[in-house]
Structure formats: C-alpha cells, structure tokens
Design an enzyme around this catalytic site. Structure first.
Site, PDB file in Angstrom:
ATOM      1  N   THR A 162      13.918 -30.346  17.513  1.00 40.58           N
ATOM      2  CA  THR A 162      13.606 -28.923  17.451  1.00 40.58           C
ATOM      3  C   THR A 162      14.930 -28.170  17.584  1.00 40.58           C
ATOM      4  O   THR A 162      15.916 -28.734  18.063  1.00 40.58           O
ATOM      5  CB  THR A 162      12.682 -28.501  18.603  1.00 40.58           C
ATOM      6  OG1 THR A 162      13.391 -28.737  19.822  1.00 40.58           O
ATOM      7  CG2 THR A 162      11.401 -29.302  18.622  1.00 40.58           C
ATOM      8  N   GLU A 204       6.921 -30.411  15.687  1.00 36.47           N
ATOM      9  CA  GLU A 204       6.020 -31.253  16.477  1.00 36.47           C
ATOM     10  C   GLU A 204       4.754 -31.650  15.726  1.00 36.47           C
ATOM     11  O   GLU A 204       3.967 -32.445  16.219  1.00 36.47           O
ATOM     12  CB  GLU A 204       5.623 -30.511  17.776  1.00 36.47           C
ATOM     13  CG  GLU A 204       6.744 -30.430  18.804  1.00 36.47           C
ATOM     14  CD  GLU A 204       7.645 -29.205  18.631  1.00 36.47           C
ATOM     15  OE1 GLU A 204       7.688 -28.654  17.519  1.00 36.47           O
ATOM     16  OE2 GLU A 204       8.303 -28.807  19.615  1.00 36.47           O
ATOM     17  N   LYS A 253       4.730  -6.353  25.016  1.00 37.93           N
ATOM     18  CA  LYS A 253       3.668  -5.867  25.906  1.00 37.93           C
ATOM     19  C   LYS A 253       3.905  -4.394  26.187  1.00 37.93           C
ATOM     20  O   LYS A 253       4.863  -4.029  26.852  1.00 37.93           O
ATOM     21  CB  LYS A 253       3.665  -6.653  27.220  1.00 37.93           C
ATOM     22  CG  LYS A 253       3.319  -8.108  26.990  1.00 37.93           C
ATOM     23  CD  LYS A 253       3.632  -8.948  28.219  1.00 37.93           C
ATOM     24  CE  LYS A 253       3.932 -10.373  27.823  1.00 37.93           C
ATOM     25  NZ  LYS A 253       5.338 -10.619  27.441  1.00 37.93           N
ATOM     26  N   TRP A 258      -0.951  -5.664  23.670  1.00 35.18           N
ATOM     27  CA  TRP A 258       0.037  -6.423  22.911  1.00 35.18           C
ATOM     28  C   TRP A 258       0.280  -5.802  21.543  1.00 35.18           C
ATOM     29  O   TRP A 258      -0.664  -5.419  20.848  1.00 35.18           O
ATOM     30  CB  TRP A 258      -0.449  -7.859  22.683  1.00 35.18           C
ATOM     31  CG  TRP A 258      -0.339  -8.719  23.898  1.00 35.18           C
ATOM     32  CD1 TRP A 258       0.125  -8.343  25.119  1.00 35.18           C
ATOM     33  CD2 TRP A 258      -0.712 -10.093  23.990  1.00 35.18           C
ATOM     34  NE1 TRP A 258       0.074  -9.412  25.974  1.00 35.18           N
ATOM     35  CE2 TRP A 258      -0.436 -10.490  25.316  1.00 35.18           C
ATOM     36  CE3 TRP A 258      -1.243 -11.033  23.101  1.00 35.18           C
ATOM     37  CZ2 TRP A 258      -0.690 -11.790  25.761  1.00 35.18           C
ATOM     38  CZ3 TRP A 258      -1.481 -12.316  23.545  1.00 35.18           C
ATOM     39  CH2 TRP A 258      -1.203 -12.691  24.868  1.00 35.18           C
TER      40      TRP A 258
HETATM   41  P1  ADP Z   1      12.005 -24.581  15.533  1.00 37.96           P
HETATM   42  O1  ADP Z   1      12.782 -25.806  15.748  1.00 37.96           O
HETATM   43  O2  ADP Z   1      12.743 -23.343  15.172  1.00 37.96           O
HETATM   44  O3  ADP Z   1      10.931 -24.368  16.560  1.00 37.96           O
HETATM   45  P2  ADP Z   1       9.927 -25.251  13.771  1.00 37.96           P
HETATM   46  O4  ADP Z   1       9.922 -25.324  12.310  1.00 37.96           O
HETATM   47  O5  ADP Z   1       9.386 -26.388  14.520  1.00 37.96           O
HETATM   48  O6  ADP Z   1      11.379 -24.949  14.154  1.00 37.96           O
HETATM   49  O7  ADP Z   1       9.220 -23.917  14.211  1.00 37.96           O
HETATM   50  C1  ADP Z   1       7.841 -23.855  14.370  1.00 37.96           C
HETATM   51  C2  ADP Z   1       7.429 -22.433  14.616  1.00 37.96           C
HETATM   52  O8  ADP Z   1       7.712 -21.632  13.479  1.00 37.96           O
HETATM   53  C3  ADP Z   1       5.957 -22.264  14.834  1.00 37.96           C
HETATM   54  O9  ADP Z   1       5.587 -22.575  16.153  1.00 37.96           O
HETATM   55  C4  ADP Z   1       5.771 -20.792  14.495  1.00 37.96           C
HETATM   56  O10 ADP Z   1       6.112 -19.961  15.579  1.00 37.96           O
HETATM   57  C5  ADP Z   1       6.773 -20.570  13.398  1.00 37.96           C
HETATM   58  N1  ADP Z   1       6.107 -20.605  12.088  1.00 37.96           N
HETATM   59  C6  ADP Z   1       6.039 -21.623  11.211  1.00 37.96           C
HETATM   60  N2  ADP Z   1       5.350 -21.264  10.118  1.00 37.96           N
HETATM   61  C7  ADP Z   1       4.964 -19.990  10.292  1.00 37.96           C
HETATM   62  C8  ADP Z   1       4.214 -19.042   9.519  1.00 37.96           C
HETATM   63  N3  ADP Z   1       3.734 -19.333   8.310  1.00 37.96           N
HETATM   64  N4  ADP Z   1       4.021 -17.824  10.053  1.00 37.96           N
HETATM   65  C9  ADP Z   1       4.504 -17.492  11.269  1.00 37.96           C
HETATM   66  N5  ADP Z   1       5.214 -18.325  12.040  1.00 37.96           N
HETATM   67  C10 ADP Z   1       5.442 -19.565  11.561  1.00 37.96           C
END
Ligand code: ADP
Length: 539
Positions: free
Chosen positions: A185, A330, A439, A444
C-alpha cells in the site's frame, strides 16, 4: 459431509499462461519500451520468453518462496516477469517507483528480495538506493544488451540473461494458496504494508474480472492497461486479457494523451483503464486536437472517484462507455464494477446513466460488501445511510505480510477505511475516506461529492476539498482548484457553478487556486493539502 469426486487442480498463474499459449497462441501483444522500438509478439511468444526468464532466474538461485523485486513500467518484459516469477513458485514484488526513496528501500528490504529487475530509466534511482538494499544480490536492467549499462551496481542485461535459455519450462505444481505477488500500500500513514496475493486469489480475481457483468472481455477485444502493472497488478488485466484471448497493448511509462492516442488508433484498442487523472489529460488532448478514439468502446476508471462530467463526456461526445470500479490493494484490487442491470434499465436511460456515472459499482460474485453503522449494526441498503464499508471474500486480505495479527476480523470482514452507501440495486457509492470526511456542525460533508461536481466546471482540471478547522462549525470545506492552462477561472465562477448544484451549507468557505499534489497511486494527496492549508483563514 461427503467429499466431491472431482479433480483438485490448483489454480496457478502458470495455468493462465499455458492456456493462452495453447488457445490464443497467435493473439498479439504489443509493447512500448524505454527508447527502444515498438515490440510485437503473441501469447506463444510470451510463454517462450517467460520460460527463458524462469530458467535464467533459477540460474541466479531464485527458488520457490523467494522474493524478486521489479521496478518497471507497463512493458512486455515486466509482463514476462508476471509469469516467470510466480510460475517458479517465487513471489514478484512489484515495487512502486512513485514512492519516496525511503519507502522503496523499505519495501524491497521488507520483501527481502534477492534480485531487482529495473527499467533503464530507473538506473539513477537504483544507483542511489543500492547501498541501502540489504538483500539484493543481482541487479538486472530490463533492456537489450547494447543499451544496458551497469548503472554503478553491476547490472546485467535482461536480454543477455535470457538469451539461449530453453523456451519451454515444466512449470511446477504446488499449493494454490502459495504467494504469487507482493504489493505494498502507498503508506500514506506509516510504513507501506505488504499485501501478498496468493495464486488462488489472482486466478479467481482474473476470472471474475472477465465476466460479462464485470469487464466483459472477449477474444475480439484489444486491451490497453494504463493502470500500472506495479500497482495491484493493473487490476488483474495481465491475467484477464489472456484468459479471454484479448490482444494486449502495453504503453510503457507514457500516459499522456499525445502518447496514448496513436496506440489506441494504431492498435485498435477497444478497452482501456486507469486512474481519473489520465483520462482528464486524454479528454483535454482530444478536445484540443479535435481527434476521436475510433475503436475505443469502454474505459474502466477507478482508484479515485470518477467525476460525472468525465463519464458523460466520454459517452456523449465519443460514444465510449465508462465503467467505474472501486477496489484497493487489499482486494487484489477489484471490489465493485458499475455495469447495467435490467432493474436499472427499466427506470429509463437517464436513471441508468445516473447510477452508472455516480456509483462506484455493483456487487460482484466473490466479494461480499456491507456498510456498518457506528454501533456495529448493518446499515439498510437504501442508498442513503452511509457508514464504514467492510468487505470479505477469496481475494480479500487476511493479514499483511510479516505482521503478527490479522487485518481482517475473525469472521473475515475487512474494514476498508471508506465511508459508503449501498442501494437496493446492489450499487455501492463511496462518500469519503474515513480520514477525509468533513465534519461540519455535527453533520458530514462529502469531499468526494463536492470534488466531483466542481470537476464539471469549465476550466477546472482537478478539484480537491479538505476540511479546515473552524471555531464554530468544527470544520468547514476549503476547495483547492488546479485550473487547465490558460483557463480564465476565479473564485466567483466556481461558486456560481456550485450554487445550483449543492445544498447551501456545503458551499466551500473559500476557493483557492494552486497545484494539487497527487500520491504515489495518483490520488489527491489530502494529507499534504491539510498540512499546507491548516491555518488558512476562511473569508
Ligand atoms: P493506496 O495504496 O493509495 O491506498 P489503493 O489503490 O489501495 O492505494 O487505494 C484504495 C482506495 O482508493 C480505496 O480505499 C478508496 O478510498 C479509493 N478508491 C478506489 N477506487 C475508488 C473509486 N472508484 N471512487 C472513490 N474512491 C476510490
């Protein structure tokens, strides 16, 4: 219980390669490279060279369970490693070159890789990091013999390494739960965390991705992944495309419109995908040049929320369908995909488009989803009640690499850190990341919704919204706009655009113009923005 009497063939990555080489042997793979001519071969060629790479890596001492790191772009050589390394029973750690030096070093050392294979334009980076890479014994430059230089680390050429090796490999059979890929990540909080994909997870995920209710690929498709191979295996497309017999087009490191468009036109790309920023650049390129993507039918967009205006422009101006996806490292990474259903279609085209363009996607077989209220109860699927999004299934993480305790709860649910709603049609909508939600006065405000709406304002390239501390309301939204070059855009234009489209109390207290920083995975870097604008006085 009585055991079934069917074969227990393990689901292995090598099985995908074997299948593609036999069923789609002549289907093409085209790859851009770093300062080398366009490369063309096919699935039979991929199988032959992956076998050569596997022999060469075995010759370097790579054994089952060992880790090998790559620092590489979307090229055929990287694709070969996607099959050679897991095929051997070893694990490919796809290092993310967009992380900081410290984080790249951390991930390679944490993976304890013995070999690092890197693209030529990472030579400087590798030379800089090498003294701190404690486990790497062999450096390999993913380049032909003539262009390879030792980069100050004694690097050898990939082409020299694999030349003369046998073009077939007796891929071993082993437990399908063995590790295949190690993806970290981006570590926006703390050190990056390793997610170790098993062969079983990769194969099931790739099969699910090909379903007509998901990507719906066929042997007629030409697939160009613009999501990075190093980031969560480019949404599994290097596996789903060969399973479906689709042609693959790999764009290397150039994701700007002027670079992508000739590939789309020249290779007849029907299907592509990447993070929203790539498509912002591509749409701007099409608009500036008056060109059209003739062969393109579908674009999958995810990683961050897709602005509605982007999906609408693709459809109405170019006849291209946008499929939004949501997922995370994940989850291998596919979680949900926005494809139509009869119940939505029955509501009419506008309602259908609205759902597809404003929701992250719908439930797919293999990934269970639930939204939890603060008290731990399950939120109703009314499309309104938002809460913590949890997931579970065969391609969802159980535990991070080299950690003592599970990341998932005892019953498998993994907290994604996202806030979402689910509706009666099975569509999920992300309203925010838990840490980004604003917030205000006990209520929200969704930063994602505000960003999406502002992205439709003419002249806006990227809109970012963060919560800034406020003496009365706790937090209030601040909007940071990065405008397109030459756009005549001021605070008044943005606020006038927002006014009829949002409830009044969501109106940002201020709109400022500045470059918007992005993370290593192409998302708006809210942590940096919050730090930079913490003390901003709202006017
Ligand atoms: P990082 O390592 O930056 O966390 P990831 O690709 O694992 O990279 O990130 C996952 C996160 O990206 C998700 O938990 C979500 O918050 C965001 N995400 C992924 N796809 C979307 C989407 N279509 N719309 C909004 N948020 C998204």
């Amino acid at each position: 219980m009585i055991l079934g009497l069917m074969q227990t063939t393990p689901l292995l990555v090598s099985g995908i390669l074997r299948y593609a080489a036999s069923a789609h042997a002549r289907r093409e793979i085209v790859s851009r490279l770093i300062d080398e001519p366009l490369w063309r071969y096919d699935y039979a060629g991929l199988a032959a060279r992956a076998a050569q790479a596997a022999h060469a890596l075995a010759g370097l001492g790579v054994r089952s369970g060992d880790r090998v790191s790559s620092l590489a772009w979307n090229t055929h050589r990287h694709l070969e490693l996607f099959y050679a390394v897991p095929g051997l029973g070893a694990v490919l750690h796809t290092a993310n070159p967009r992380l900081s030096d410290e984080q790249i070093v951390f991930t390679i050392n944490h993976a304890a890789s013995s070999v690092l294979l890197f693209d030529r334009n990472f030579a400087e980076l590798v030379a800089r990091l090498a003294p701190r890479l404690t486990t790497v014994k062999t450096f390999v430059m993913l380049s032909d013999a003539e262009r390879t230089h030792d980069a100050g680390v004694g690097a050898i050429s990939y082409e020299t390494l694999i030349a003369g090796q046998a073009q077939s490999f007796d891929w071993p059979t082993f437990d399908e739960n063995a590790g295949a890929f190690l993806c970290y990540t981006s570590g926006t909080t703390g050190d990056p965390k390793g997610v170790l994909y098993s062969h079983r997870a990769v194969v099931l995920h790739a099969m699910a991705g090909g379903l007509a209710s998901a990507f719906g690929l066929t042997a007629f498709d030409v697939v160009m992944p613009c999501s990075s191979l190093y980031h969560a295996t480019a949404w599994g497309l290097p596996f789903t495309a060969p399973i479906c017999g689709a042609k693959l087009v790999l764009p290397a490191d150039k994701m700007d419109g002027a670079s992508l468009h000739p590939l789309i036109q020249g290779e007849g790309v029907t299907f592509t995908g990447g993070v929203p920023t790539i498509w912002t650049m591509y749409l701007a390129y099409l608009e500036q040049t008056g060109q059209r993507p003739d062969s393109l039918k579908r674009v999958v967009i995810g990683g961050s929320a897709v602005p509605r205006a982007m999906a609408e422009t693709f459809k109405t101006q170019y006849g291209v369908d946008v499929l939004q996806i949501w997922g995370m490292t994940e989850t291998c990474p596919l979680g949900v995909i926005a494809t139509p259903t009869p119940s939505l279609a029955a509501l009419g085209e506008d309602a259908l488009n609205d759902a597809i363009w404003t929701r992250q996607g719908r439930l797919q077989f293999g990934i269970e989803l639930k939204v939890e209220n603060e008290d731990g109860s399950e939120a109703p699927r009314d499309g309104e009640t938002s809460g913590a999004l949890k997931v579970r299934g065969p391609w969802v993480i159980q535990r991070y690499y080299r950690q003592e305790s599970d990341a998932a709860e005892a019953d498998g649910w993994f907290d994604t850190g996202d806030i979402a709603t689910l509706d009666e049609h099975g569509f999920m909508r992300i309203t925010d990341r838990q840490k980004d939600v604003i917030k205000s006065g006990g209520e929200w405000i969704s930063s994602i919704d505000l960003e999406n709406i502002a992205a439709g304002c003419p002249g806006v390239k990227i809109a970012a919204v963060i919560g800034v501390p406020h003496p009365k309301w706790e937090e209030r939204p601040l909007m940071i706009i990065e405008a397109h070059e030459g756009a005549a855009l001021g605070k008044a234009e943005v606020l006038n655009y927002l006014a009829p489209r949002i409830v009044k109390w969501w109106t940002p207290d201020d709109v400022v113009f500045a470059a918007v920083p992005l993370t290593a995975t192409g998302k708006i870097d809210k942590k940096v923005l919050r730090e930079a604008w913490r003390g901003h006085l709202m006017t």
